[in-house]
Motif scaffolding. Structure first.
Motif, PDB file in Angstrom:
ATOM      1  N   ILE A   1       0.843  -1.193   0.000  1.00 61.98           N
ATOM      2  CA  ILE A   1       0.000   0.000   0.000  1.00 61.98           C
ATOM      3  C   ILE A   1       0.877   1.242   0.000  1.00 61.98           C
ATOM      4  O   ILE A   1       1.851   1.321   0.758  1.00 61.98           O
ATOM      5  N   ARG A   2       0.524   2.193  -0.845  1.00 62.64           N
ATOM      6  CA  ARG A   2       1.190   3.494  -0.810  1.00 62.64           C
ATOM      7  C   ARG A   2       0.255   4.471  -0.103  1.00 62.64           C
ATOM      8  O   ARG A   2      -0.871   4.677  -0.523  1.00 62.64           O
ATOM      9  N   LEU A   3       0.782   5.086   0.963  1.00 60.34           N
ATOM     10  CA  LEU A   3      -0.036   5.903   1.850  1.00 60.34           C
ATOM     11  C   LEU A   3       0.428   7.352   1.827  1.00 60.34           C
ATOM     12  O   LEU A   3       1.626   7.631   1.863  1.00 60.34           O
ATOM     13  N   GLY A   4      -0.515   8.270   1.794  1.00 56.93           N
ATOM     14  CA  GLY A   4      -0.149   9.673   1.792  1.00 56.93           C
ATOM     15  C   GLY A   4      -1.314  10.550   2.244  1.00 56.93           C
ATOM     16  O   GLY A   4      -2.367  10.047   2.604  1.00 56.93           O
ATOM     17  N   PRO A   5      -1.124  11.853   2.254  1.00 54.48           N
ATOM     18  CA  PRO A   5       0.059  12.545   1.746  1.00 54.48           C
ATOM     19  C   PRO A   5       1.244  12.522   2.708  1.00 54.48           C
ATOM     20  O   PRO A   5       2.354  12.883   2.346  1.00 54.48           O
ATOM     21  N   SER A   6       1.017  12.085   3.971  1.00 54.37           N
ATOM     22  CA  SER A   6       2.098  11.934   4.930  1.00 54.37           C
ATOM     23  C   SER A   6       1.779  10.727   5.794  1.00 54.37           C
ATOM     24  O   SER A   6       0.654  10.236   5.823  1.00 54.37           O
ATOM     25  N   VAL A   7       2.773  10.234   6.510  1.00 55.99           N
ATOM     26  CA  VAL A   7       2.535   9.093   7.401  1.00 55.99           C
ATOM     27  C   VAL A   7       1.924   9.608   8.698  1.00 55.99           C
ATOM     28  O   VAL A   7       2.178  10.745   9.117  1.00 55.99           O
ATOM     29  N   PRO A   8       1.085   8.820   9.357  1.00 60.70           N
ATOM     30  CA  PRO A   8       0.442   9.265  10.590  1.00 60.70           C
ATOM     31  C   PRO A   8       1.433   9.644  11.676  1.00 60.70           C
ATOM     32  O   PRO A   8       2.397   8.917  11.939  1.00 60.70           O
ATOM     33  N   ALA A   9       1.181  10.775  12.327  1.00 61.67           N
ATOM     34  CA  ALA A   9       2.079  11.262  13.372  1.00 61.67           C
ATOM     35  C   ALA A   9       2.078  10.351  14.596  1.00 61.67           C
ATOM     36  O   ALA A   9       3.038  10.338  15.364  1.00 61.67           O
ATOM     37  N   PHE A  10       1.007   9.581  14.792  1.00 61.49           N
ATOM     38  CA  PHE A  10       0.914   8.739  15.979  1.00 61.49           C
ATOM     39  C   PHE A  10       1.668   7.415  15.825  1.00 61.49           C
ATOM     40  O   PHE A  10       1.758   6.640  16.777  1.00 61.49           O
ATOM     41  N   LEU A  11       2.189   7.132  14.642  1.00 58.96           N
ATOM     42  CA  LEU A  11       2.983   5.921  14.458  1.00 58.96           C
ATOM     43  C   LEU A  11       4.437   6.198  14.797  1.00 58.96           C
ATOM     44  O   LEU A  11       5.067   7.068  14.207  1.00 58.96           O
ATOM     45  N   SER A  12       4.971   5.462  15.748  1.00 60.28           N
ATOM     46  CA  SER A  12       6.364   5.643  16.151  1.00 60.28           C
ATOM     47  C   SER A  12       7.291   5.117  15.058  1.00 60.28           C
ATOM     48  O   SER A  12       6.871   4.397  14.147  1.00 60.28           O
ATOM     49  N   GLU A  13       8.552   5.472  15.170  1.00 60.72           N
ATOM     50  CA  GLU A  13       9.541   5.042  14.176  1.00 60.72           C
ATOM     51  C   GLU A  13       9.606   3.518  14.083  1.00 60.72           C
ATOM     52  O   GLU A  13       9.677   2.951  12.992  1.00 60.72           O
ATOM     53  N   ASN A  14       9.567   2.836  15.227  1.00 57.89           N
ATOM     54  CA  ASN A  14       9.651   1.377  15.219  1.00 57.89           C
ATOM     55  C   ASN A  14       8.391   0.735  14.648  1.00 57.89           C
ATOM     56  O   ASN A  14       8.466  -0.291  13.964  1.00 57.89           O
ATOM     57  N   VAL A  15       7.241   1.319  14.934  1.00 62.31           N
ATOM     58  CA  VAL A  15       5.999   0.790  14.379  1.00 62.31           C
ATOM     59  C   VAL A  15       5.989   0.964  12.860  1.00 62.31           C
ATOM     60  O   VAL A  15       5.597   0.053  12.122  1.00 62.31           O
ATOM     61  N   LEU A  16       6.424   2.113  12.386  1.00 66.19           N
ATOM     62  CA  LEU A  16       6.507   2.336  10.945  1.00 66.19           C
ATOM     63  C   LEU A  16       7.466   1.347  10.290  1.00 66.19           C
ATOM     64  O   LEU A  16       7.190   0.811   9.210  1.00 66.19           O
ATOM     65  N   LYS A  17       8.584   1.078  10.967  1.00 70.20           N
ATOM     66  CA  LYS A  17       9.563   0.119  10.445  1.00 70.20           C
ATOM     67  C   LYS A  17       8.941  -1.270  10.346  1.00 70.20           C
ATOM     68  O   LYS A  17       9.127  -1.995   9.361  1.00 70.20           O
ATOM     69  N   PHE A  18       8.185  -1.642  11.374  1.00 66.94           N
ATOM     70  CA  PHE A  18       7.499  -2.942  11.377  1.00 66.94           C
ATOM     71  C   PHE A  18       6.527  -3.046  10.210  1.00 66.94           C
ATOM     72  O   PHE A  18       6.484  -4.070   9.506  1.00 66.94           O
ATOM     73  N   LEU A  19       5.743  -1.993   9.981  1.00 67.50           N
ATOM     74  CA  LEU A  19       4.770  -2.001   8.893  1.00 67.50           C
ATOM     75  C   LEU A  19       5.448  -2.054   7.531  1.00 67.50           C
ATOM     76  O   LEU A  19       4.951  -2.701   6.601  1.00 67.50           O
ATOM     77  N   ALA A  20       6.579  -1.387   7.421  1.00 74.66           N
ATOM     78  CA  ALA A  20       7.318  -1.402   6.153  1.00 74.66           C
ATOM     79  C   ALA A  20       7.904  -2.789   5.884  1.00 74.66           C
ATOM     80  O   ALA A  20       7.856  -3.293   4.750  1.00 74.66           O
ATOM     81  N   GLU A  21       8.425  -3.415   6.920  1.00 74.28           N
ATOM     82  CA  GLU A  21       9.075  -4.710   6.738  1.00 74.28           C
ATOM     83  C   GLU A  21       8.064  -5.832   6.513  1.00 74.28           C
ATOM     84  O   GLU A  21       8.276  -6.709   5.678  1.00 74.28           O
TER      85      GLU A  21
END
Length: 537
Positions: free
Chosen positions: A498-518
């Protein structure tokens, strides 16, 4: 205040003085206190149910009250304070009836006697990052809370149409109670987020059943963007039942009814199409209402989000329903539209016909799957190379032009499905056809993500491949909490890339975003050219 629940949050981090949406510090703290009160109500309700005491009105209230805290729904301190008081009243009623004694602090909470006092209480219980022991768990707690607000909205609409599921209500109550627990691991919260996605899928299914059983399955329909001479009423939001009641009450009055925003797909429902005074669609997405509403010569009915703080030039013509509210704006508590009808007649409406172009809507799952054989053959023959689902919430940021450009630049051998108000970036563009099938297919409202999912699942079955192996890409725009719930549904279904925009949610922490990306290859949008090249090669 601390609020980061929507895409436009200040500096991409959080609103801490006043909401970008217009929400004041006072309303924000009252909404935080309302969530606190609903946690206590949920705890007592769950314990009462264990003792055989159940009250469906509590579930309905829970959904409406939580819905009122969703972005651009209720800005009225008095209304929010009333929800808080009622939450405590319901809690104590259940507690007394079931003999519930052992409860947490949230279930012992008593609201202050004044709004000023409630605001101070809200400041004390507000969920804030500096209070969190683990930033990643806090991130997932907020993700689940915001998804619950989206689920509550859909459950509220479904219940009005007689569609309910005890499992949905029970999950909402348990998830609210869990927000205050410190004994759950990061893995526990990942599982709760995915479970929220499953429950949202069930809730959208209920709403879909309510809409289609009440109003028929949508059919492809041309909708006029012009106007007709005569008195006029504009209806915005999402609630089809509210629109139906208004159409019944205005039948034979000479008043023309126009849809706005997410109400556009209403024109595709057979039982709504029968009303000949449902004459067209006015305006575009929610963020443009402060420019478009002053020009509409009649009253405006807001059935749900997204309400922007109304300007004085038209504030006296706005009416709200259900959980929607704004200070000084008239509220209709009982679907009696007499004041709206009276105002429409007095104002007179449009002085003359104003012809406009037409757009198409009504391509929900039944309509698309009825021509599935043509779609499948078009793919096999090479006439259709790829499907894009380009949709979601719209918003004011200029970078959202990405979605317009993406659709314009998508090759002519691709089909584009769209839904929700994100479509207004390109809904009136003529993209042509492929084999008699329009290249642009409006699936419906945001909750019609359920229809889009059913289309994808049907295609995957027809081609005997996993959904992720289909020539299908999701280009998603998000803004508020219903989009959060839908995103979790997609992740629950295992949908990747999934491509998400226009920005990533501010409530997602760096590690959570990394998990979702991986795990899911969830990624932010880049540019239309780069993303099209990456997808199509």
């Amino acid at each position: 205040m601390f609020c980061n629940q929507c895409e436009q949050t200040a500096k991409g981090q959080a609103c801490i003085k006043i909401g970008v949406c217009g929400k004041t510090h006072e309303v924000d703290e009252l909404q935080d206190l309302l969530v606190h009160a609903l946690v206590g109500l949920s705890e007592v309700a769950l314990k009462a149910e264990e003792k055989g005491v159940k009250n469906r009105e509590v579930d309905h209230f829970l959904c409406e009250a939580l819905f009122s805290t969703l972005t651009n729904v209720n800005f009225d301190p008095e209304r929010i304070a009333d929800y808080i008081r009622r939450a405590v009243e319901w809690r104590e009623k259940l507690r007394s009836e079931a003999g519930v004694s052992e409860v947490s602090e949230a279930a012992r909470f008593e609201s202050a006697g004044t709004i000023e006092g409630m605001i101070k209480q809200g400041e004390e219980v507000e969920l804030r990052p500096e209070k969190a022991k683990d930033p990643d768990i806090f991130s997932l707690k907020l993700t689940v809370l915001y998804a619950l607000k989206g689920i509550a909205a859909y459950a509220y609409h479904a219940a009005k149409l007689g569609k309910e599921d005890e499992e949905v209500y029970r999950f909402m109550k348990q998830a609210l109670v869990d927000l205050y627990r410190d004994d759950l691991s990061l893995e526990d919260w990942v599982n709760r987020a995915l479970e929220a996605g499953r429950i949202n899928l069930r809730t959208m299914e209920l709403l879909d059943a309510g809409n289609t059983e009440s109003f028929g399955h949508p059919v492809p329909t041309k909708v006029s963007l012009g106007q007709k001479a005569g008195p006029a009423i504009l209806v915005s939001g999402h609630d089809l039942k509210d629109l139906y009641e208004l159409l019944k009450q205005t039948e034979g009055t000479g008043i023309n009814v126009y849809t706005h925003g997410e109400m556009l797909p209403a024109h595709g429902y057979p039982e709504l199409k029968k009303f000949k005074h449902l004459v067209g669609h006015y305006g575009t997405a929610w963020q443009n209402q402060q420019k478009e509403f002053p020009e509409f010569p009649g009253p405006i009915v807001m059935t749900t989000n997204c309400l922007m703080p109304p300007k004085d030039s038209y504030k006296d013509r706005v009416f709200t329903l259900g959980p929607v509210g704004f200070p000084g704006v008239k509220h209709i508590p009982d679907e009696n539209f007499a004041p709206v009808i009276e105002m429409a007649k007095k104002m007179g409406g449009f002085p003359e016909d104003r012809p406009g172009k037409e757009v198409m809507t009504g391509f929900a799952r039944n309509a698309v799957l009825s021509v599935a054989d043509k779609v499948i053959e078009a793919v096999k023959s090479g006439s259709v190379r790829h499907f894009f689902l380009v949709g979601g919430c719209d918003g004011a940021k200029p970078v959202r032009n990405y979605y317009t450009e993406f659709v314009e630049k998508a090759p002519k051998d691709t089909l584009i499905l769209t839904l929700a108000c994100g479509k207004f970036r390109f809904f009136d563009k003529d993209l042509g056809e492929i084999g008699g099938i329009p290249r642009l297919l409006d699936v419906g409202q945001c909750n019609d993500a359920y229809s889009a999912i059913q289309i994808a699942l049907a295609l995957s079955k027809a081609f005997n491949v996993d959904v992720n192996q289909l020539p299908l890409s999701l280009i998603v725009s998000w803004y508020e909490q219903k989009a959060v719930a839908i995103l979790l549904t997609l992740l629950y279904l295992g949908i990747k890339n999934i491509r998400l925009g226009p920005s990533v949610p501010a409530f997602l922490s760096e590690n959570v975003l990394k998990f979702l990306a991986e795990k899911y290859n969830l990624r932010p949008i880049s540019t239309p050219d780069e993303d099209l090249r990456a997808i199509l090669g």
